[in-house]
Design a protein around this motif. Structure first.
Motif, PDB file in Angstrom:
ATOM      1  N   MET A  88     -47.595  16.418  12.565  1.00 11.89           N
ATOM      2  CA  MET A  88     -48.268  15.140  12.753  1.00 11.89           C
ATOM      3  C   MET A  88     -47.247  14.021  12.913  1.00 11.89           C
ATOM      4  O   MET A  88     -46.271  13.953  12.174  1.00 11.89           O
ATOM      5  CB  MET A  88     -49.184  14.832  11.569  1.00 11.89           C
ATOM      6  N   PHE A 115     -46.997   9.771  13.219  1.00 12.13           N
ATOM      7  CA  PHE A 115     -47.793   8.586  12.882  1.00 12.13           C
ATOM      8  C   PHE A 115     -47.355   7.365  13.688  1.00 12.13           C
ATOM      9  O   PHE A 115     -46.229   7.292  14.172  1.00 12.13           O
ATOM     10  CB  PHE A 115     -47.641   8.271  11.392  1.00 12.13           C
ATOM     11  N   GLU A 140     -43.313   6.714   9.482  1.00 15.27           N
ATOM     12  CA  GLU A 140     -43.437   7.272   8.133  1.00 15.27           C
ATOM     13  C   GLU A 140     -42.344   8.288   7.803  1.00 15.27           C
ATOM     14  O   GLU A 140     -42.588   9.290   7.149  1.00 15.27           O
ATOM     15  CB  GLU A 140     -44.825   7.896   7.912  1.00 15.27           C
ATOM     16  N   LEU A 141     -41.128   7.997   8.262  1.00 20.80           N
ATOM     17  CA  LEU A 141     -40.003   8.785   7.753  1.00 20.80           C
ATOM     18  C   LEU A 141     -39.834   8.440   6.284  1.00 20.80           C
ATOM     19  O   LEU A 141     -40.310   7.396   5.830  1.00 20.80           O
ATOM     20  CB  LEU A 141     -38.725   8.450   8.535  1.00 20.80           C
TER      21      LEU A 141
END
Lengths: 242, 248
Positions: A81, A83, A87-88
């Motif tokens: 997934m 984003f 969203e690391l």
């Protein structure tokens, strides 16, 4: 590969998804588009159970997402997934971002995980940034790392939730290039995006959503050539007018 | 106002004679000995209470951010219970009421009861900070962790908590300093810590100014040491590329 059957979802009394049905075959690239608030991000997050749904069911490679007995972490581990906001994991280096889930979830050795991570990092053209932290990279670079991170788990399919919406215009293409390459290699992909150029280039089908419903589910030729619903026609004329 | 007499600390507590080395010998102790021992009690109560508070406060703060309603309720109830009753009253509850209700606790030394009282009071405040820290990460990081195939506990362990704790170091520092200062309530149940020392020593010697200045100084030094230690930790765990982070 992905079967979405009559999914409905409510936030309290508010219905966000209404009876959505579609499927993604192995090797297919499906683009999901529609106005904001139409439920496309919610739908794609239902696929790996990040959002719960109250009616219907989704099957990923034959496994039911709605069944409470399903081991969701295991199912998610082979559904990649990406984003909108990357969203690391900000406190880890790029190398660690790429290896941690391989080690903790798949049980690979650290060396094996690092090697796989570096290979993928090289593939998205960021090998020289391996030692940095996410905050030291540009948005486009972070999103390419995020794609590599998802690929590090050897996913059977990939979900993209508006992967270029948070990027500066000049960084959009570097991310799309990676995605086009993935599509051409035969990766099964479900992509929520407004990038109609990407849809035209690599998608097999386009799904158009409005107010929580799938209004149109057509081949890209049909969708761009002669969209059936008036709502899709309006949408296309608005976003393609420039 | 009379002149200051710092020699008061060199006096032996029973005879009132000034000890040449300023430390007591032959079984008697000077006020300086007593002061240092009281400082030790203050630090012991504080450090142990801080451990209890960090452990339970973190647990309760985490529970309040889980998707399970029962756990959220438990965390919320805990937090409200321990932060809505004055600290001094809580200490008395631990001292007078809890052992009466739970007979096995009757033999427990008041030192332990104070550590529990102060620890649980502070845990409610830490629970609030931990909750805020986790919630400041919004939903994206949690989803990213889960999407990688992490279980919920793994998502907390590897994704949410490392950032949440970094974010709340400043309020946690204040809370840790508060615990040193709040430990002064232990005097109320006769723990021989700095405040009790001050009350008794000024009574015996009538040198209230010197006694209270010395005690204030030790409280200040203790709290300030925590502040510096926290600053050191904050710098050590700073993430390169983030606001306030170095490393470019």
């Amino acid at each position: 590969m992905i079967e979405i059957k009559n999914i409905s979802k409510w936030y309290g009394a508010f219905r966000v998804l209404t009876d959505c049905t579609t499927q993604v075959e192995k090797g297919e690239v499906i683009v999901v588009c529609g106005p904001s608030g139409s439920g496309k991000s919610t739908l794609i997050k239902c696929v790996n159970g990040l959002e719960a749904f109250q009616q219907g069911d989704i099957f990923v490679n034959g496994t039911s997402v709605g069944d409470p007995k399903t081991n969701l972490p295991k199912l998610r581990s082979h559904v990649g997934m990406v984003f909108q906001h990357f969203e690391l994991f900000p406190h880890m280096t790029i190398t660690e971002n790429l290896s941690i889930a391989q080690v903790k979830v798949l049980g690979r050795s650290r060396d094996e995980a690092n090697e796989r991570g570096m290979k993928l990092l090289d593939r998205v053209g960021l090998k020289q940034h391996a030692h940095k932290h996410p905050g030291q990279l540009s948005g486009g670079q972070q999103q390419r790392v995020a794609i590599a991170r998802a690929l590090s788990m050897d996913p059977i399919c990939m979900l993209f939730d508006e992967p270029t919406s948070a990027l500066d215009p000049e960084m959009v293409n570097e991310v799309l290039d990676v995605m086009v390459q993935l599509a051409q290699e035969g990766m099964t992909m479900m992509v929520v995006t407004h990038e109609m150029g990407f849809a035209r280039k690599v998608s097999n089908r386009v799904i158009f959503m409005d107010q929580g419903s799938i209004v149109e589910d057509a081949t890209k030729e049909d969708f761009f050539g002669k969209p059936r619903s008036e709502r899709a026609q309006q949408f296309l004329s608005k976003i393609l007018s420039h | 106002m009379s002149t200051w007499d710092w020699q008061v600390f060199c006096k032996e507590t029973t005879s009132g004679d000034v000890a040449p080395s300023c430390f007591g010998s032959g079984g008697d102790i000077t006020y300086l000995d007593w002061l240092l021992s009281a400082w030790g009690w203050t630090l012991s109560v504080s450090v142990l209470a801080l451990l209890v508070a960090l452990l339970l406060g973190s647990l309760m703060g985490i529970l309040r951010t889980t998707p399970h309603r029962g756990l959220v309720l438990l965390g919320n109830a805990w937090t409200e219970l321990f932060r809505n009753i004055p600290l001094l009253v809580q200490i008395f509850l631990w001292y007078h009421v809890v052992p009466a209700l739970i007979p096995p606790l009757r033999g427990v030394p008041s030192f332990i009861l104070v550590v529990m009282g102060l620890g649980l009071f502070t845990s409610a405040r830490i629970s609030e900070q931990v909750r805020a820290g986790i919630q400041s990460l919004a939903g994206g990081q949690r989803m990213a962790g889960l999407a990688m195939g992490f279980t919920l506990p793994q998502t907390y362990r590897h994704v949410l908590l490392p950032m949440a704790y970094r974010i709340i170091i400043p309020p946690l520092t204040s809370e840790s300093m508060n615990i040193i200062k709040n430990s002064s309530v232990a005097f109320a149940v006769s723990i021989s810590e700095l405040t009790l020392f001050a009350l008794q020593a000024q009574e015996e010697t009538s040198r209230g100014i010197e006694v209270y200045l010395a005690v204030s100084g030790l409280y200040f030094i203790s709290a300030f040491a925590i502040n510096r230690a926290a600053l050191f930790i904050e710098n050590r765990v700073r993430v390169p590329g983030m606001i306030g982070g170095g490393g470019h």
